[in-house]
Design a protein around this motif. Sequence first.
Motif, PDB file in Angstrom:
ATOM      1  N   GLY A   1       0.838  -1.189   0.000  1.00  0.00           N
ATOM      2  CA  GLY A   1       0.000   0.000   0.000  1.00  0.00           C
ATOM      3  C   GLY A   1       0.874   1.240   0.000  1.00  0.00           C
ATOM      4  O   GLY A   1       2.092   1.158   0.179  1.00  0.00           O
ATOM      5  N   PRO A   2       0.278   2.414  -0.179  1.00  0.00           N
ATOM      6  CA  PRO A   2       1.051   3.654  -0.160  1.00  0.00           C
ATOM      7  C   PRO A   2       1.477   4.015   1.257  1.00  0.00           C
ATOM      8  O   PRO A   2       0.975   3.459   2.246  1.00  0.00           O
ATOM      9  CB  PRO A   2       0.076   4.687  -0.728  1.00  0.00           C
ATOM     10  CG  PRO A   2      -1.279   4.140  -0.395  1.00  0.00           C
ATOM     11  CD  PRO A   2      -1.151   2.646  -0.463  1.00  0.00           C
TER      12      PRO A   2
ATOM     13  N   THR B   1       3.498   0.788  -2.701  1.00  0.00           N
ATOM     14  CA  THR B   1       3.094   1.058  -4.080  1.00  0.00           C
ATOM     15  C   THR B   1       4.033   2.098  -4.677  1.00  0.00           C
ATOM     16  O   THR B   1       4.780   2.775  -3.969  1.00  0.00           O
ATOM     17  CB  THR B   1       1.659   1.607  -4.151  1.00  0.00           C
ATOM     18  OG1 THR B   1       1.575   2.790  -3.335  1.00  0.00           O
ATOM     19  CG2 THR B   1       0.662   0.592  -3.652  1.00  0.00           C
ATOM     20  N   GLY B   2       3.953   2.254  -5.986  1.00  0.00           N
ATOM     21  CA  GLY B   2       4.678   3.325  -6.647  1.00  0.00           C
ATOM     22  C   GLY B   2       3.878   4.616  -6.609  1.00  0.00           C
ATOM     23  O   GLY B   2       2.948   4.781  -5.809  1.00  0.00           O
TER      24      GLY B   2
ATOM     25  N   ALA C   1       1.890  -2.889  -6.517  1.00  0.00           N
ATOM     26  CA  ALA C   1       3.163  -2.764  -5.799  1.00  0.00           C
ATOM     27  C   ALA C   1       4.263  -2.365  -6.772  1.00  0.00           C
ATOM     28  O   ALA C   1       4.290  -2.785  -7.925  1.00  0.00           O
ATOM     29  CB  ALA C   1       3.498  -4.075  -5.111  1.00  0.00           C
ATOM     30  N   ARG C   2       5.184  -1.565  -6.280  1.00  0.00           N
ATOM     31  CA  ARG C   2       6.268  -1.112  -7.141  1.00  0.00           C
ATOM     32  C   ARG C   2       7.298  -2.236  -7.310  1.00  0.00           C
ATOM     33  O   ARG C   2       7.287  -3.239  -6.602  1.00  0.00           O
ATOM     34  CB  ARG C   2       6.921   0.136  -6.550  1.00  0.00           C
ATOM     35  CG  ARG C   2       7.752  -0.131  -5.315  1.00  0.00           C
ATOM     36  CD  ARG C   2       8.179   1.139  -4.626  1.00  0.00           C
ATOM     37  NE  ARG C   2       9.161   0.857  -3.567  1.00  0.00           N
ATOM     38  CZ  ARG C   2       9.493   1.715  -2.624  1.00  0.00           C
ATOM     39  NH1 ARG C   2       8.924   2.915  -2.576  1.00  0.00           N
ATOM     40  NH2 ARG C   2      10.399   1.387  -1.721  1.00  0.00           N
ATOM     41  N   GLY C   3       8.206  -2.030  -8.240  1.00  0.00           N
ATOM     42  CA  GLY C   3       9.279  -3.002  -8.428  1.00  0.00           C
ATOM     43  C   GLY C   3       9.005  -3.984  -9.551  1.00  0.00           C
ATOM     44  O   GLY C   3       8.011  -3.894 -10.275  1.00  0.00           O
TER      45      GLY C   3
ATOM     46  N   GLY D   1      20.499  -5.201  -3.214  1.00  0.00           N
ATOM     47  CA  GLY D   1      19.673  -5.532  -4.368  1.00  0.00           C
ATOM     48  C   GLY D   1      18.787  -4.388  -4.816  1.00  0.00           C
ATOM     49  O   GLY D   1      18.522  -3.452  -4.073  1.00  0.00           O
ATOM     50  N   ASP D   2      18.305  -4.487  -6.034  1.00  0.00           N
ATOM     51  CA  ASP D   2      17.423  -3.486  -6.638  1.00  0.00           C
ATOM     52  C   ASP D   2      16.071  -4.135  -6.885  1.00  0.00           C
ATOM     53  O   ASP D   2      15.964  -5.080  -7.679  1.00  0.00           O
ATOM     54  CB  ASP D   2      18.026  -2.983  -7.954  1.00  0.00           C
ATOM     55  CG  ASP D   2      17.178  -1.912  -8.638  1.00  0.00           C
ATOM     56  OD1 ASP D   2      16.073  -1.614  -8.135  1.00  0.00           O
ATOM     57  OD2 ASP D   2      17.621  -1.391  -9.679  1.00  0.00           O
ATOM     58  N   GLU D   3      15.040  -3.639  -6.217  1.00  0.00           N
ATOM     59  CA  GLU D   3      13.707  -4.253  -6.336  1.00  0.00           C
ATOM     60  C   GLU D   3      13.142  -4.147  -7.742  1.00  0.00           C
ATOM     61  O   GLU D   3      12.186  -4.861  -8.090  1.00  0.00           O
ATOM     62  CB  GLU D   3      12.733  -3.600  -5.344  1.00  0.00           C
ATOM     63  CG  GLU D   3      12.431  -2.146  -5.643  1.00  0.00           C
ATOM     64  CD  GLU D   3      11.593  -1.486  -4.556  1.00  0.00           C
ATOM     65  OE1 GLU D   3      10.680  -0.726  -4.916  1.00  0.00           O
ATOM     66  OE2 GLU D   3      11.856  -1.719  -3.372  1.00  0.00           O
ATOM     67  N   ASN D   4      13.682  -3.254  -8.564  1.00  0.00           N
ATOM     68  CA  ASN D   4      13.187  -3.082  -9.929  1.00  0.00           C
ATOM     69  C   ASN D   4      13.835  -4.044 -10.919  1.00  0.00           C
ATOM     70  O   ASN D   4      13.426  -4.101 -12.079  1.00  0.00           O
ATOM     71  CB  ASN D   4      13.440  -1.642 -10.392  1.00  0.00           C
ATOM     72  CG  ASN D   4      12.678  -0.629  -9.558  1.00  0.00           C
ATOM     73  OD1 ASN D   4      11.458  -0.661  -9.504  1.00  0.00           O
ATOM     74  ND2 ASN D   4      13.396   0.260  -8.895  1.00  0.00           N
TER      75      ASN D   4
END
Length: 335
Positions: free
Chosen positions: A30-31, A167-168, A175-177, A135-138
């Motif tokens: 969530g945000p 979230t982004g 969710a972001r990433g 690490g990079d979640e993206n």
Amino acid sequence: MSLSAIEAVLTSNYMVKGWLDRNCLSMLYGPSNAGKTFVALDIAMHIAAGKSWRGLRVNGGPVLYIAAEGGAGIRNRLAAIKRERPDMASAPFTLLPIGLDLHGQGDALAVCEIMPNADPALVVIDTLARSMGAGDENTAKDAAMFVRNCDLIREATGAHVMVIHHTGKDEDRGARGSSALRAAVDNEIQVTADWEILSRKQRDQEPPEPLHFKLRSVTLGMDEDGEPVTSAVVGEADAPAPTRKPIRGKNGVAIQALNDALRDHGTTRTGNCYPTNRKVVDVDHWREACGVHGLTTGATAAAARMAFKRAKDKLMDMDEVREFGGHVWRVQDDD
């Protein structure tokens, strides 16, 4: 297994029925400031205490909550739950207020070794961003390594692993990433800025209906300056009443014209097909009012008729206007 030997599996492996399954991987996201950690703690404490959550059956057990953003805040949130729910005060819940590096394998193995209970039901990792190390979640590769370490904890302990995430910028995009994160989880829960709890993914069943919540303030005591120290607990809430979006553009012009026509020429009519609590008006009066309001800039009568028909059909599709016997009326008044 041959097809002839396969039978339906009727037993459920639930932890929170309809929402979370045992020995699986989930993500609750969530945000910022939407209450997702409050919701995660609320779920985790009900699982630890073996208490039904929101009227749903819980197959509970010991919980390890890893709070990478730990500090006084999360301890106060747990203290608030204990104050409000003394029946949960002795639940087998352990807080680990440190950050982890689940990009490498060492910390995942260490979690398995220091597990405070032999058969944990749930391990919560709060948050993913604080547990990614270098690490990079993206990046799909780094996200896959994070998932692999979560699976290591899950497989070694038998616990369900829940990851708390953000979230982004666009909450509606999830969710972001990397998409590898969402692909890997069995259950996905979204906590929205509108105080909703939504099941966004269920691996083997239909998602349940949304839930709504509110945060209720709890006073824990006084600080050294005599000021109250407060936290909050999650409380149940009803779904908010739906709000009507404002009607804009040409449809808004047509509605204003209809309001004027009802004011100047509206009458009440008898019969089961007409409303008893509002006026109706002849369609021609509405069409004339649309011309006065400049619904169309077309130079021909055909263009004006077409613009009126489009607006009327659209407003009827929106259930703002109804028509019968050459008369029209508003379905509901403006707020």
